[in-house]
Write an enzyme that holds these catalytic residues in place. Structure first.
Site, PDB file in Angstrom:
ATOM      1  N   LYS A  60      57.963  45.999 131.491  1.00 33.89           N
ATOM      2  CA  LYS A  60      58.890  46.472 130.451  1.00 33.89           C
ATOM      3  C   LYS A  60      58.311  46.160 129.076  1.00 33.89           C
ATOM      4  CE  LYS A  60      62.091  44.990 127.748  1.00 33.89           C
ATOM      5  NZ  LYS A  60      61.928  45.915 126.629  1.00 33.89           N
ATOM      6  N   GLU A  65      55.576  32.622 126.537  1.00 31.81           N
ATOM      7  CA  GLU A  65      54.773  32.462 125.310  1.00 31.81           C
ATOM      8  C   GLU A  65      55.663  32.879 124.157  1.00 31.81           C
ATOM      9  OE1 GLU A  65      51.983  31.103 124.945  1.00 31.81           O
ATOM     10  OE2 GLU A  65      51.405  30.972 127.055  1.00 31.81           O
ATOM     11  N   CYS A  86      52.190  35.870 116.286  1.00 29.88           N
ATOM     12  CA  CYS A  86      52.748  34.579 116.699  1.00 29.88           C
ATOM     13  C   CYS A  86      51.913  33.448 116.124  1.00 29.88           C
ATOM     14  CB  CYS A  86      52.792  34.492 118.210  1.00 29.88           C
ATOM     15  SG  CYS A  86      51.242  34.940 118.975  1.00 29.88           S
ATOM     16  N   GLU A 135      60.781  30.387 112.034  1.00 35.58           N
ATOM     17  CA  GLU A 135      59.832  31.500 112.113  1.00 35.58           C
ATOM     18  C   GLU A 135      60.389  32.704 111.347  1.00 35.58           C
ATOM     19  OE1 GLU A 135      59.158  33.565 115.901  1.00 35.58           O
ATOM     20  OE2 GLU A 135      57.002  33.359 115.544  1.00 35.58           O
TER      21      GLU A 135
HETATM   22  P1  NAD Z   1      61.852  39.418 121.403  1.00 36.89           P
HETATM   23  O1  NAD Z   1      62.060  38.089 122.037  1.00 36.89           O
HETATM   24  O2  NAD Z   1      62.959  40.007 120.634  1.00 36.89           O
HETATM   25  O3  NAD Z   1      61.496  40.507 122.546  1.00 36.89           O
HETATM   26  C1  NAD Z   1      60.401  40.355 123.414  1.00 36.89           C
HETATM   27  C2  NAD Z   1      60.643  41.205 124.652  1.00 36.89           C
HETATM   28  O4  NAD Z   1      61.756  40.679 125.379  1.00 36.89           O
HETATM   29  C3  NAD Z   1      60.992  42.664 124.353  1.00 36.89           C
HETATM   30  O5  NAD Z   1      60.404  43.494 125.329  1.00 36.89           O
HETATM   31  C4  NAD Z   1      62.504  42.675 124.467  1.00 36.89           C
HETATM   32  O6  NAD Z   1      63.037  43.943 124.761  1.00 36.89           O
HETATM   33  C5  NAD Z   1      62.706  41.708 125.615  1.00 36.89           C
HETATM   34  N1  NAD Z   1      64.047  41.092 125.663  1.00 36.89           N
HETATM   35  C6  NAD Z   1      64.923  40.922 124.638  1.00 36.89           C
HETATM   36  N2  NAD Z   1      66.034  40.309 125.103  1.00 36.89           N
HETATM   37  C7  NAD Z   1      65.857  40.093 126.427  1.00 36.89           C
HETATM   38  C8  NAD Z   1      66.648  39.489 127.451  1.00 36.89           C
HETATM   39  N3  NAD Z   1      67.858  38.986 127.199  1.00 36.89           N
HETATM   40  N4  NAD Z   1      66.158  39.422 128.717  1.00 36.89           N
HETATM   41  C9  NAD Z   1      64.916  39.900 128.980  1.00 36.89           C
HETATM   42  N5  NAD Z   1      64.125  40.504 128.053  1.00 36.89           N
HETATM   43  C10 NAD Z   1      64.587  40.584 126.787  1.00 36.89           C
HETATM   44  O7  NAD Z   1      60.525  39.307 120.534  1.00 36.89           O
HETATM   45  P2  NAD Z   1      59.817  40.420 119.633  1.00 36.89           P
HETATM   46  O8  NAD Z   1      60.629  40.627 118.403  1.00 36.89           O
HETATM   47  O9  NAD Z   1      59.468  41.614 120.456  1.00 36.89           O
HETATM   48  O10 NAD Z   1      58.446  39.685 119.257  1.00 36.89           O
HETATM   49  C11 NAD Z   1      58.349  38.745 118.243  1.00 36.89           C
HETATM   50  C12 NAD Z   1      58.363  37.338 118.813  1.00 36.89           C
HETATM   51  O11 NAD Z   1      57.357  37.205 119.804  1.00 36.89           O
HETATM   52  C13 NAD Z   1      58.043  36.280 117.775  1.00 36.89           C
HETATM   53  O12 NAD Z   1      58.887  35.162 117.973  1.00 36.89           O
HETATM   54  C14 NAD Z   1      56.595  35.904 118.084  1.00 36.89           C
HETATM   55  O13 NAD Z   1      56.206  34.622 117.678  1.00 36.89           O
HETATM   56  C15 NAD Z   1      56.582  36.044 119.570  1.00 36.89           C
HETATM   57  N6  NAD Z   1      55.231  36.228 120.078  1.00 36.89           N
HETATM   58  C16 NAD Z   1      54.647  35.179 120.739  1.00 36.89           C
HETATM   59  C17 NAD Z   1      53.350  35.293 121.213  1.00 36.89           C
HETATM   60  C18 NAD Z   1      52.700  34.155 121.949  1.00 36.89           C
HETATM   61  O14 NAD Z   1      51.746  34.397 122.671  1.00 36.89           O
HETATM   62  N7  NAD Z   1      53.169  32.929 121.808  1.00 36.89           N
HETATM   63  C19 NAD Z   1      52.638  36.483 121.003  1.00 36.89           C
HETATM   64  C20 NAD Z   1      53.268  37.527 120.316  1.00 36.89           C
HETATM   65  C21 NAD Z   1      54.564  37.397 119.869  1.00 36.89           C
END
Ligand code: NAD
Length: 495
Positions: free
Chosen positions: A175, A250, A284, A385
């Site tokens: 997904k 992550e 991130c 963040e």
């Molecule tokens: P997000 O947590 O909003 O969403 C990430 C994914 O999870 C999306 O596909 C989203 O649709 C899905 N999701 C949302 N709610 C969910 C739920 N309740 N159950 C299951 N899946 C769900 O994050 P984002 O806005 O897409 O990305 C930004 C964040 O990601 C920032 O916090 C960033 O630091 C982090 N990030 C971390 C890394 C790492 O490797 N540590 C890398 C890239 C981004």
């Protein structure tokens, strides 16, 4: 008419059973619709999981080197289509074209690394405490993997998860983020073209609350790999933990670059500009805090402000642009809210702090590179963040204080120190509590064959990339062969 993209479930391109769709637009130009995508439901996820389960038996029995050859083919196709993928990714996600080329390259590197791993996947053969007994461990696939990805690395992060999951013999339900579904679709097309059998990979588009939740709660999914915010990661960990699934998380970061009084300031300047404003601060590992030794503080702030002021904002397809838009309206509102919080907290805004809407920028989600000085440890802009082009500068008087400030946040992803002093560098390695530390380099710059991940609220102990990721996607099976012809009792007969 906008292009209609589909799910890929049970070996077929298909719409959601809901019949509903969502739209995806270019964040640099709202008039451009990238396409419409299925707004999938739990029922679509159920179909995908059941197809992945059926496909698992034959995929797990396919020899790992043969699976590896398919990964290599996928890498080869990505090489051929690199520019096309990068262009689509910039239109869909906004970051500048050089960076989206890099994002594709990371996927290529990860494919070739998986190819090599197909001929390794080492177990360990060790001596027995008994005679005529041979024993070893080997790595085995686990089952169906649910992969949930964010939008900021639309190709690289899906490849970080999918290649090792598949190479290890698992089947996949994927997904992607609903802000970057087109790049994800292209990736799945490439996997199929490379020879991944249908139903071994399943793609389900849609929201996190519906599709993501259905994956996490599904009884027949064995492992979850999630990259995204710590907020969502916590929810996923609770649910998946209750189901005794293996979970890799992550999550967020609040990364800092330290610049000591003996640092090469020109080098440190290049580092912070790239770390803080590359990908419009939406990595991130982005540098969102700059910790400066008091002796170089004023001089270095002047340099950073002077250079950041010159960064050119615009559509990332324009090769002369330095900084693209942020991903969507909600992200821009969040960034601006934090800018207001920083001002209320008493930090000194020395650059930016506003929406950029001159000329063509008015049609996209642009925000000016922003710098705060006089930021005190503990302020919200120093702790939370923001995920945008906002840099908080903190003044310190010693290395110890710099490291204390760096560590005093809930996250522990990436960190960096600029110094010429080898002792200071090694003290930083010892005392910084982050998964990643760079010396004389910015907080960003991961390589696919090195472990990637963080401590504290950034992760739950697993790593992506490197050899460790293959441990996540496999189980160790312990094998004993007793060829003595008699019953030999360990711990008893040899004592
Ligand atoms: P997000 O947590 O909003 O969403 C990430 C994914 O999870 C999306 O596909 C989203 O649709 C899905 N999701 C949302 N709610 C969910 C739920 N309740 N159950 C299951 N899946 C769900 O994050 P984002 O806005 O897409 O990305 C930004 C964040 O990601 C920032 O916090 C960033 O630091 C982090 N990030 C971390 C890394 C790492 O490797 N540590 C890398 C890239 C981004």
């Amino acid at each position: 008419m906008a292009k209609k993209f589909q799910n890929f479930i049970a070996g077929e391109w298909c719409d959601s059973v809901s019949g509903d769709r969502f739209e995806n637009r270019n964040p640099a130009n709202w008039d451009e619709v990238i396409g419409t995508f299925p707004k999938s439901t739990k029922e679509d996820v159920d179909k995908a999981v059941s197809a992945a389960r059926k496909a698992y038996e034959s995929w797990r029995k396919t020899p790992a080197p043969v699976r590896g050859e398919i990964m290599k083919k996928a890498g080869d196709i990505m090489v051929e289509r690199k520019e096309e993928i990068a262009q689509l990714m910039t239109r869909e996600m906004g970051k500048v074209i050089d960076e989206t080329r890099g994002d594709v390259q990371e996927g290529i590197d990860t494919a070739y690394y998986a190819f090599g791993e197909g001929r390794r996947l080492f177990g360990k053969a060790v001596p027995s405490e008994l005679p005529n007994k041979t024993q070893w461990t080997r790595r085995r696939s686990i089952g169906v993997a649910g992969l949930i990805t964010p939008w900021n690395f639309p190709m690289a992060i899906p490849t970080w998860k999918t290649f090792p999951a598949l190479l290890s013999g698992n089947t996949v339900v994927f997904k992607p983020a609903s802000d970057t579904p087109a790049t994800a679709t292209l990736f799945v097309e490439i996997l199929l073209k490379a020879g991944v059998p249908p139903a071994v990979i399943n793609l389900v588009h849609g929201g996190g609350g519906t599709v993501g939740t259905a994956i996490v709660e599904h009884d027949d999914i064995d492992l979850i790999s999630f990259t995204g915010s710590s907020e969502v990661g916590r929810i996923i960990n609770g649910k998946a933990g209750g189901g005794l699934k293996r979970v890799s998380l992550e999550m967020g970061g609040k990364n800092a670059q330290i610049v000591m009084d003996d640092a090469n300031l020109e080098l440190a300047l290049d580092g912070v500009l790239w770390g803080a404003f590359g990908t419009t601060g939406q990595r991130c590992t982005a540098t969102s805090r700059l910790i400066l030794h008091e002796d170089i503080h004023d001089e270095f702030v002047d340099l950073v402000v002077r250079e950041a002021k010159e960064l050119k904002l615009g559509d990332g397809l324009d090769e002369t642009v330095d900084v693209g838009p942020v991903i969507n309206e909600g992200a821009r509102e969040k960034i601006h809210k934090y800018v207001e919080i920083g001002q209320d907290e008493g930090a000194n805004m020395v650059l930016g702090g506003e929406i950029a809407d001159e000329g063509d920028l008015a049609n996209g989600w642009f925000y000016k590179p922003t710098i705060f000085t006089d930021v005190e440890p503990g302020m919200r802009i120093e702790q939370e963040e923001i995920f945008g082009p906002v840099l908080s500068v903190i003044k310190v008087s010693s290395l110890e204080e710099a490291i204390d400030v760096l560590n005093d946040v809930e996250y522990g992803l990436s960190s960096s120190i600029y110094t010429q002093d080898v002792n200071a560098a090694f003290q930083a390695f010892d005392d910084i509590d982050c998964g990643i530390t760079y010396v004389n380099g910015p907080t960003i710059g991961a390589e696919c064959h090195m472990s990637f991940g963080g401590t504290k609220s950034t992760g739950n102990g697993h790593r992506e990339g490197g050899w460790e990721v293959y441990e996540f996607y496999t189980d160790a099976q312990t094998c004993y062969v007793d060829h003595s012809g008699t019953l030999q009792r360990a711990q008893i007969d040899n004592r």
